[in-house]
Design a protein around this motif. Structure first.
Motif, PDB file in Angstrom:
ATOM      1  N   LYS A   1       0.869  -1.165  -0.106  1.00  0.00           N
ATOM      2  CA  LYS A   1       0.044   0.180  -0.072  1.00  0.00           C
ATOM      3  C   LYS A   1       0.801   1.220   0.189  1.00  0.00           C
ATOM      4  N   GLY A   2       0.364   2.348  -0.694  1.00  0.00           N
ATOM      5  CA  GLY A   2       1.165   3.562  -0.656  1.00  0.00           C
ATOM      6  C   GLY A   2       1.402   4.067  -2.230  1.00  0.00           C
ATOM      7  N   ILE A   3       1.841   5.394  -2.109  1.00  0.00           N
ATOM      8  CA  ILE A   3       1.986   6.036  -3.563  1.00  0.00           C
ATOM      9  C   ILE A   3       3.327   5.548  -3.926  1.00  0.00           C
ATOM     10  N   LYS A   4       3.238   4.947  -5.416  1.00  0.00           N
ATOM     11  CA  LYS A   4       4.488   4.679  -6.017  1.00  0.00           C
ATOM     12  C   LYS A   4       5.022   5.672  -7.142  1.00  0.00           C
TER      13      LYS A   4
ATOM     14  N   LEU B   1       4.184   8.193   1.080  1.00  0.00           N
ATOM     15  CA  LEU B   1       4.859   8.488   0.019  1.00  0.00           C
ATOM     16  C   LEU B   1       6.311   8.029   0.482  1.00  0.00           C
ATOM     17  N   LYS B   2       6.457   7.113   1.335  1.00  0.00           N
ATOM     18  CA  LYS B   2       7.637   6.318   1.679  1.00  0.00           C
ATOM     19  C   LYS B   2       7.608   5.089   0.674  1.00  0.00           C
ATOM     20  N   SER B   3       6.716   4.896  -0.075  1.00  0.00           N
ATOM     21  CA  SER B   3       6.898   3.748  -1.019  1.00  0.00           C
ATOM     22  C   SER B   3       7.205   4.404  -2.433  1.00  0.00           C
ATOM     23  N   ILE B   4       7.338   5.771  -2.588  1.00  0.00           N
ATOM     24  CA  ILE B   4       7.527   6.360  -3.751  1.00  0.00           C
ATOM     25  C   ILE B   4       8.688   5.691  -4.545  1.00  0.00           C
ATOM     26  N   ARG B   5       8.543   5.409  -5.908  1.00  0.00           N
ATOM     27  CA  ARG B   5       9.643   4.963  -6.757  1.00  0.00           C
ATOM     28  C   ARG B   5       9.920   5.728  -7.986  1.00  0.00           C
ATOM     29  N   TRP B   6       8.953   6.366  -8.425  1.00  0.00           N
ATOM     30  CA  TRP B   6       9.222   7.281  -9.685  1.00  0.00           C
ATOM     31  C   TRP B   6       8.481   8.845  -9.351  1.00  0.00           C
ATOM     32  N   VAL B   7       9.190   9.897  -9.949  1.00  0.00           N
ATOM     33  CA  VAL B   7       8.689  10.987 -10.044  1.00  0.00           C
ATOM     34  C   VAL B   7       8.674  11.609 -11.335  1.00  0.00           C
ATOM     35  N   ILE B   8       7.580  11.843 -12.191  1.00  0.00           N
ATOM     36  CA  ILE B   8       7.593  12.427 -13.333  1.00  0.00           C
ATOM     37  C   ILE B   8       7.251  13.885 -13.133  1.00  0.00           C
TER      38      ILE B   8
ATOM     39  N   SER C   1      11.176  19.868  -2.973  1.00  0.00           N
ATOM     40  CA  SER C   1      10.526  18.580  -2.780  1.00  0.00           C
ATOM     41  C   SER C   1      11.164  17.363  -3.017  1.00  0.00           C
ATOM     42  N   LEU C   2      11.828  17.264  -4.056  1.00  0.00           N
ATOM     43  CA  LEU C   2      12.352  16.054  -4.614  1.00  0.00           C
ATOM     44  C   LEU C   2      13.612  15.698  -3.648  1.00  0.00           C
ATOM     45  N   GLU C   3      14.113  16.612  -3.057  1.00  0.00           N
ATOM     46  CA  GLU C   3      15.294  16.347  -2.119  1.00  0.00           C
ATOM     47  C   GLU C   3      14.360  15.749  -0.767  1.00  0.00           C
ATOM     48  N   ARG C   4      13.293  16.322  -0.419  1.00  0.00           N
ATOM     49  CA  ARG C   4      12.612  15.815   0.772  1.00  0.00           C
ATOM     50  C   ARG C   4      11.937  14.204   0.304  1.00  0.00           C
ATOM     51  N   LEU C   5      11.611  13.991  -0.752  1.00  0.00           N
ATOM     52  CA  LEU C   5      11.163  12.706  -1.019  1.00  0.00           C
ATOM     53  C   LEU C   5      12.458  11.851  -1.082  1.00  0.00           C
TER      54      LEU C   5
ATOM     55  N   GLU D   1      11.878   4.857   0.699  1.00  0.00           N
ATOM     56  CA  GLU D   1      12.433   3.688   1.468  1.00  0.00           C
ATOM     57  C   GLU D   1      13.417   2.993   0.060  1.00  0.00           C
ATOM     58  N   ARG D   2      13.173   3.600  -1.042  1.00  0.00           N
ATOM     59  CA  ARG D   2      14.257   2.989  -2.240  1.00  0.00           C
ATOM     60  C   ARG D   2      14.673   4.292  -3.150  1.00  0.00           C
ATOM     61  N   LYS D   3      15.437   3.974  -4.115  1.00  0.00           N
ATOM     62  CA  LYS D   3      15.728   5.170  -4.825  1.00  0.00           C
ATOM     63  C   LYS D   3      14.920   5.609  -5.711  1.00  0.00           C
ATOM     64  N   ILE D   4      14.576   6.665  -5.944  1.00  0.00           N
ATOM     65  CA  ILE D   4      13.483   7.466  -6.934  1.00  0.00           C
ATOM     66  C   ILE D   4      14.027   7.730  -8.198  1.00  0.00           C
ATOM     67  N   ILE D   5      13.338   7.078  -9.250  1.00  0.00           N
ATOM     68  CA  ILE D   5      13.833   7.469 -10.651  1.00  0.00           C
ATOM     69  C   ILE D   5      12.934   8.629 -10.854  1.00  0.00           C
ATOM     70  N   ARG D   6      14.026   9.669 -11.608  1.00  0.00           N
ATOM     71  CA  ARG D   6      13.330  10.974 -11.720  1.00  0.00           C
ATOM     72  C   ARG D   6      13.114  10.937 -13.358  1.00  0.00           C
ATOM     73  N   ILE D   7      12.022  11.268 -13.831  1.00  0.00           N
ATOM     74  CA  ILE D   7      11.733  11.339 -15.237  1.00  0.00           C
ATOM     75  C   ILE D   7      11.312  12.836 -15.692  1.00  0.00           C
ATOM     76  N   ALA D   8      11.594  13.518 -16.566  1.00  0.00           N
ATOM     77  CA  ALA D   8      10.851  14.787 -17.105  1.00  0.00           C
ATOM     78  C   ALA D   8      10.757  14.577 -18.599  1.00  0.00           C
ATOM     79  N   LEU D   9       9.618  15.579 -18.907  1.00  0.00           N
ATOM     80  CA  LEU D   9       9.267  15.801 -20.204  1.00  0.00           C
ATOM     81  C   LEU D   9       9.255  17.062 -20.591  1.00  0.00           C
ATOM     82  N   SER D  10       9.575  17.316 -21.868  1.00  0.00           N
ATOM     83  CA  SER D  10       9.648  18.724 -22.521  1.00  0.00           C
ATOM     84  C   SER D  10       9.330  18.562 -23.995  1.00  0.00           C
ATOM     85  N   ALA D  11       9.116  19.872 -24.575  1.00  0.00           N
ATOM     86  CA  ALA D  11       8.934  19.761 -25.742  1.00  0.00           C
ATOM     87  C   ALA D  11       9.993  20.808 -26.420  1.00  0.00           C
TER      88      ALA D  11
END
Length: 354
Positions: free
Chosen positions: A74-77, A149-156, A175-179, A184-194
């Protein structure tokens, strides 16, 4: 969508197919490979080329497999951060049914979210949460939401160019540093742009000293741009005479096109132009800007998409990737002040992938 040479399982591809995704585009294939290898990834492609799907499909696939194996806590991934509330809602509506069929939950949280929906998120956190930088700051100080948010794995981070070098960008980085400290695990950061030009700066902004992969659509869209300058501007004409000539030029363009977005730099200008076009020429136009209620903006978006409205006078509220269907022509009324804004707005026209 066929399973030939695909990293996705046949079952997952069949679900995508039911939702109209018959074939992955080249940019999506590149992004899937990068994200599934757990690499920080920046996806750069013109507006309308499927960047949202490029980011979410490999994440959905990973969560889908985890759920099938029973390895699903359970939790936000996933956090999906956008600069606009309307963009939040648009992504939610596009992805909600697909997520449901994959056994995943998805929700939107921003300033307009009803209190009841917020309480429900505390009790039953979604797997994917779509939000804004400002709302994320509030979420991070709530004890129970912090636990989720402890279960977060990806941030887009969508529309990365909107944040780079701005105060809102600083908000996101904090916010990303606080996350990072919370997760509890490494967060993969993904960004989108045109519209990213300086890739090195984009990487530094998103991941600092870590390694990030750039996934770019190499093909370029041809743009046909015409600058129209009313003759009265070069003479001693009054402001009213210049306005009338400009509106007459605008009227001729609107009468010749099936679907048009007219961008202005201010809400006041949008309202004024719309009022003048209605009163002087009887043209049925709608207005879209951030001061309108959520219901009014959604109604304008829906009618334009269904071709019940041919022309929308708007501000930056429609500059980004909200799905409003086919746009034949984009008109910029006055200077956009920044070249990147002009490219972003022009990119809203003639969406199609060949």
């Amino acid at each position: 969508m066929t399973g030939e040479n695909s990293v996705f399982s046949k079952e997952f591809l069949e679900i995508l197919n039911r939702h109209g995704y018959k074939k992955l585009h080249e940019i999506q294939i590149k992004a899937v490979e990068s994200i599934l290898s757990n690499s920080h990834t920046i996806i750069v492609a013109p507006t309308g080329w499927g960047k949202t799907e490029a980011a979410l499909f490999p994440i959905f696939y990973t969560l889908y497999l985890l759920k099938k194996r029973g390895n699903f806590d359970k939790g936000i991934k996933v956090l999906y951060i956008t600069p606009l509330r309307s963009l939040n809602r648009d992504i939610f509506f596009r992805m909600e049914k697909l997520a449901h069929d994959l056994g995943l939950s998805i929700a939107v949280r921003h300033g307009d979210t009803p209190r009841k929906a917020r309480r429900l998120m505390v009790e039953e956190p979604p797997d994917v949460l779509i939000t804004t930088p400002e709302t994320l700051q509030f979420i991070l100080v709530g004890k129970r939401m912090r636990d989720h948010l402890k279960s977060i794995r990806w941030v887009i981070v969508d529309e990365l160019h909107e944040f780079m070098g701005s105060k809102r960008g600083t908000q996101i980085l904090l916010s990303l540093e606080r996350l990072r400290n919370l997760a509890e695990r490494k967060i993969i950061r993904i960004a989108l742009s045109a519209t990213i030009v300086d890739e090195n700066f984009a990487k530094e902004f998103l991941v600092n000293n870590e390694i990030a992969r750039i996934v770019r659509e190499d093909r370029r869209r041809m743009m046909n741009i015409k600058v129209v300058l009313p003759e009265s501007i070069l003479s001693d004409s009054t402001w009213e005479e210049t306005l009338n000539e400009t509106l007459d030029v605008l009227r001729r363009y609107l009468e010749q096109r099936r679907s048009v977005l007219v961008f202005t730099n201010t809400r006041k200008m949008s309202e004024m132009i719309a009022s003048e076009l209605r009163s002087k020429f009887g043209i049925d136009v709608k207005v879209h800007h951030s001061s309108l209620s959520r219901e009014e903006r959604r109604e304008v978006e829906r009618k334009f998409k269904e071709e019940k409205v041919r022309t929308v006078i708007c501000t930056s509220s429609l500059e980004l990737g909200i799905d409003i269907g086919h746009v034949e022509t984009v008109i910029q009324y006055g200077s956009p002040r920044q070249a990147v804004k002009l490219v972003q707005r022009i990119g809203r026209s003639m969406h199609r992938y060949e």
